[in-house]
Design a protein around this motif. Sequence first.
Motif, mmCIF file in Angstrom:
data_model
loop_
_atom_site.group_PDB
_atom_site.id
_atom_site.type_symbol
_atom_site.label_atom_id
_atom_site.label_comp_id
_atom_site.label_asym_id
_atom_site.label_seq_id
_atom_site.Cartn_x
_atom_site.Cartn_y
_atom_site.Cartn_z
ATOM 1 N N UNK A 117 96.542 -0.471 24.589
ATOM 2 C CA UNK A 117 95.951 -1.738 24.343
ATOM 3 C C UNK A 117 95.045 -1.678 23.177
ATOM 4 N N UNK A 118 94.413 -2.584 22.612
ATOM 5 C CA UNK A 118 93.502 -2.632 21.375
ATOM 6 C C UNK A 118 92.070 -2.059 21.994
ATOM 7 N N UNK A 123 86.536 -6.862 28.775
ATOM 8 C CA UNK A 123 85.023 -6.895 29.141
ATOM 9 C C UNK A 123 84.977 -6.290 30.667
ATOM 10 N N UNK A 124 86.186 -6.163 31.314
ATOM 11 C CA UNK A 124 86.091 -5.651 32.501
ATOM 12 C C UNK A 124 87.706 -4.867 32.758
ATOM 13 N N UNK A 125 87.441 -3.396 33.484
ATOM 14 C CA UNK A 125 88.503 -2.901 33.797
ATOM 15 C C UNK A 125 88.444 -2.532 35.326
ATOM 16 N N UNK A 126 89.284 -2.847 35.991
ATOM 17 C CA UNK A 126 89.430 -2.389 37.367
ATOM 18 C C UNK A 126 90.529 -1.722 37.785
ATOM 19 N N UNK A 146 87.891 3.544 25.452
ATOM 20 C CA UNK A 146 88.291 3.058 24.346
ATOM 21 C C UNK A 146 88.225 1.590 24.414
ATOM 22 N N UNK A 147 89.104 1.067 25.492
ATOM 23 C CA UNK A 147 89.777 -0.393 25.590
ATOM 24 C C UNK A 147 88.668 -1.315 25.939
ATOM 25 N N UNK A 264 80.648 1.750 36.485
ATOM 26 C CA UNK A 264 80.164 2.350 35.502
ATOM 27 C C UNK A 264 80.158 1.357 33.954
ATOM 28 N N UNK A 265 79.446 1.983 33.241
ATOM 29 C CA UNK A 265 79.473 0.682 31.932
ATOM 30 C C UNK A 265 79.815 1.536 30.467
ATOM 31 N N UNK A 266 80.301 0.875 29.622
ATOM 32 C CA UNK A 266 80.400 1.541 28.252
ATOM 33 C C UNK A 266 79.125 1.048 27.699
ATOM 34 N N UNK A 267 78.214 1.943 26.916
ATOM 35 C CA UNK A 267 77.114 1.822 26.277
ATOM 36 C C UNK A 267 77.232 0.510 25.211
ATOM 37 N N UNK A 268 76.366 -0.316 25.220
ATOM 38 C CA UNK A 268 76.304 -1.591 24.456
ATOM 39 C C UNK A 268 76.181 -0.926 22.990
ATOM 40 N N UNK A 269 76.639 -1.656 22.046
ATOM 41 C CA UNK A 269 76.866 -1.335 20.680
ATOM 42 C C UNK A 269 75.209 -1.520 20.083
#
Length: 269
Positions: A117-118, A123-126, A146-147, A264-269
Motif C-alpha cells: 500500500x502507498x 487514517x485508520x488501521x484495524x 509506513x502506510x 496507538x498513533x503515528x506522530x503528526x507531521x
Amino acid sequence: MSDVAAGRNYDLRDEIKTYWSERAATFDLSPGHEIFSEEERAAWHRLFLRHLGQGDGRAALDIASGTGVISHLLDDLDFKVTGLDWAEPMLERARQKARSRKRAISFRMGDAESTMEPDDHYDVIVNRHLVWTLVDPAAAFAEWLRVLKPGGTLLIVDGDFVNTGALERLFSRLSAWGQRAGVFKPDAPMHSREMMETHRSILSRVHFANGARAEAVVELLKATGFTDIVVDTDLGEIHRTQAKNWNFFKGLARRSQHRYAIRASKRAA
C-alpha cells in the motif's frame, strides 16, 4: 525443481496462509468470528467509536480482513474501507458478503508484513486476532506505521490465547464435563483433528508462541515508533453478547481470557 528444493521454499508463512485458506469455509460459523446479534454489533460499534470516532469518510485499512467482519463494522460507521487478506478463499467470501449486503468495500490480496500500500495513505488501521499469529510483528508494525497518515490511528484487538489462568481452566473443564454429560449442547466441530494439530504446530513457531501479552505488544509498538499508546481491557460488553452463543461455563471461560484492544498513533507531521 526438485521436491527437496520445493520443500525448502515452503516456509511457516506458507503454512499459515494454507491453514487460513482451509479455515475459510467454516470461519463464519464460529461465535467470536462472525457476529450473531445486533446487540454484539452495537458493542463492537461502541468499541470502535471509543477509539476511532465516527468514520466521516476517512480511509480505513482492515488487515487480515478474513471474511470481512471488521470491514463491515467500519463501513457501518462511515469509514471508506479496504480489506486486506492473503488467503484467497477468505477474500472470495468477503467479496460475496459485501455484494449481498450492497457494501462498497474493496477487498484485495495482501500480506500484513508487506502490504504494497502507498505511504501515508490511511487514517485508520484495524486488525482483530492477527498480531498473535505474526511471524515478524516488528516488521508488520513498521509496515503499518509506513502506510498510516501522520496523526493516524492503529487499533489492535487481540489476546493471549496460550497462557490460561486458573479460572479459565476451571470453566473450560466444567464446560467440557457438561457437554460429555449431556447437560450442555455439544459445540459444533469447526475443523478436524488434523487441522487442530496444524494450528498447534503453527502456534508453537510464531513470534508470540508464549502468548501475546498486551505489555509485550506495547513494547514492540513503542520500539517501532508508535506514540500515545493506550491498552483497553474493557471488552466485557462484547464478551457478554458473544457468551449467549455458548453454554454458561464456556462463556465464563471466554471472559476470563487476557483479551484487549490497543490504540496507538503515528506522530503528526
